[in-house]
Write a protein that holds these residues in place. Sequence first.
Motif, short mmCIF file in Angstrom:
data_model
loop_
_atom_site.label_atom_id
_atom_site.label_comp_id
_atom_site.label_asym_id
_atom_site.label_seq_id
_atom_site.Cartn_x
_atom_site.Cartn_y
_atom_site.Cartn_z
N UNK A 123 -1.34 3.40 33.98
CA UNK A 123 -1.41 2.74 32.67
C UNK A 123 -2.81 2.23 32.33
N UNK B 94 -1.62 -0.21 27.57
CA UNK B 94 -1.04 -1.52 27.77
C UNK B 94 -0.92 -2.25 26.43
N UNK C 274 1.73 -0.79 24.25
CA UNK C 274 3.02 -1.25 24.73
C UNK C 274 3.32 -2.66 24.24
N UNK C 275 2.35 -3.53 24.42
CA UNK C 275 2.58 -4.92 24.06
C UNK C 275 2.84 -5.06 22.57
N UNK D 126 3.95 -2.81 20.51
CA UNK D 126 5.25 -2.23 20.21
C UNK D 126 6.36 -3.19 20.60
N UNK D 127 6.18 -3.80 21.74
CA UNK D 127 7.20 -4.71 22.25
C UNK D 127 7.40 -5.90 21.31
N UNK D 128 6.29 -6.51 20.95
CA UNK D 128 6.37 -7.68 20.08
C UNK D 128 6.95 -7.31 18.72
N UNK E 24 -1.19 -12.86 18.16
CA UNK E 24 -0.84 -12.93 19.58
C UNK E 24 -1.83 -12.16 20.43
N UNK F 292 6.89 5.66 22.94
CA UNK F 292 7.06 4.35 23.54
C UNK F 292 8.15 3.60 22.77
N UNK F 293 8.17 3.80 21.47
CA UNK F 293 9.36 3.37 20.75
C UNK F 293 10.08 4.62 20.27
#
Lengths: 321, 321
Positions: free
Chosen positions: B3, B8, B11-12, B14-16, B30, B50-51
């Motif tokens: 990664x 990274x 990912x973050x 997308x996650x949020x 953020x 990733x999504x």
Amino acid sequence: MAIRPAEQLIHKAAWLYYAHGLRQDEVANQLKISRASVAMYLRKARETGIVNISTSTQLFTDDVMARRLEDAFKLDAVWIAPENAYVADPSTDIAVLAASVFLELVKKGDRIGVAWGRTVYTIADIMSYADLQDVTVVQLCGNLGAPYSYRPDQCTMEIARRLNAKGLNFYAPLVLSTEELAQGLRAEPVIRDQLAGIADCDLALYSVGAVDADSHLVKCGALTPAEMTTLRGQGAAGVIAGQVIDASGEVLDCSYNRRVISAELASLRAIEKRLMVVQEDSKFEPLLAAIAGGLCTHLVIGAHMAERLLAHAGAASKKAS
Amino acid sequence: MAIRPAEQLIHKAAWLYYAHGLRQDEVANQLKISRASVAMYLRKARETGIVNISTSTQLFTDDVMARRLEDAFKLDAVWIAPENAYVADPSTDIAVLAASVFLELVKKGDRIGVAWGRTVYTIADIMSYADLQDVTVVQLCGNLGAPYSYRPDQCTMEIARRLNAKGLNFYAPLVLSTEELAQGLRAEPVIRDQLAGIADCDLALYSVGAVDADSHLVKCGALTPAEMTTLRGQGAAGVIAGQVIDASGEVLDCSYNRRVISAELASLRAIEKRLMVVQEDSKFEPLLAAIAGGLCTHLVIGAHMAERLLAHAGAASKKAS
DNA sequence: CACGGCTCTCGACAAAAGTCAAATCAGGGC
DNA sequence: GCCCTGATTTGACTTTTGTCGAGAGCCGTG
């Protein structure tokens, strides 16, 4: 249930928008409705799980710590929610992650066992909708008539609702006043079948409870704080699906456990994927007990808990050598 | 591949955004980057799988016609793309549907066999990205050095790329000039292993080719139009993974077939889910042959083709009674 | 160390999506 | 037949998101 015309429209709108990549106004033209309606339908589509938006949880397993935990505790997979908190409330962070992980683990045709607790209910509450056909959600333990919103049957039903699945509740009290009564109830065909069916689950979702005065069991009146203290003295280390376990993850030999209507630990262990989610740092010991008892193959925890677990594993292996 | 920092961040973000439901500007705060960057990361996240945004294809199976087809032809599932076309190009409609169905059928750890043709390539091209670990995409038949973009290896690789999976090509020609050479090549360890591995697939994706001068086999130079006509006279009804089959769905006994390096039909039949996608109405007979030969358990077709199939089934059963 | 070439990042604008109150419609009860 | 209720739909408005070109940082190279 042969798809209502309204649902048909939702489907079509979702299809054109998400699968074909049309814009909302284009969809509106196609379907001869206003764009505002399209927007509304799309929201419904997302809410009902006709469209699924999921984000890979890889980031949280790819962590070195997660890998080391998998090795140290012989777990199939570990997800670690960063504690520094991307987001305001750190405890929901774990729940959001857990919900994603859960949805990633569920497959069509699965049978899912769900226990109860604040954690489980938070996950249910936060979980996005999905449109799984042929999924059954079964309740792992008896009910408690508590004023809390996270009663066992609530947890089960809410998750079933979110997944568009069938919910299988069972309406026996979690704990009875005499052992005889519990035994009798367990032998009741309805209950017996339900309990027997638990081992057939493909996936279980639960947390582990602490053995203290704050425990749900106390709050719901199943046990008094004093009894809790006594149990602690007798070696109680945690609570799984309403049952008190000792440090080795076995059912504690005590009157309370004999009066409980819940899944046998052996049945739980027979479930292929056992997803355990722990939010509170205070549940370190209960978690250790659950892991020791082989009650967990997939684990979702916070970074802090992960560190404690690793430190513990390191100390243990050092002592052993 | 541990990664990269950029990944990274993707990912973050997308996650949020997708899991926590924050707005892009909140995510930007953020992560201490500009909102424009967030938008860009999110696009990347969607592009790399990733999504995952998937829409249920239920609408297309829930159709009465689809059910009747399932019954009439003993298929596991049928999806029918409405012909009246929601959208400009009716042929991509089928491909979009097929891509969704395909993604719905793929599971982690699967091994997927992919054949070749315009249809398959269109699907690959249109398919959204997904982040499946442990998936292997294997090529079902030898290669053709054609100027077309839908060479067998291209199809395999493109699909593997989209799924973030491992692609297993095999570089043998689809058809050789002598039977001896073909036999020899098939015995080669590399080739033999590849061919043997096909039966282990969990899912196959292919279309069926027509036996006429427009066939890919002709365009790619594997057969001349004249040979095609001859084969037709000998009972050729369709083309599967580069092999000519007769109306009963068996390999036609002819020199061409003996010179081909491709998956044996028996191997294909051993694959649990065989997803066949047919775009052109002209492929009615080839499709019938493929179904007759048990080469298809899951079927994606257009409404017009569906009607023809049903009419055919009706006529056949009337004749029988 | 200065120079392209490269990627990444940002600000500003344009486009698209979300929202809400008002209007419309369907259906049931009186 | 008429009116009322509740759900659906719409147009107008606001907020959010996508995009683009400019600029900043970063490297390997000459």
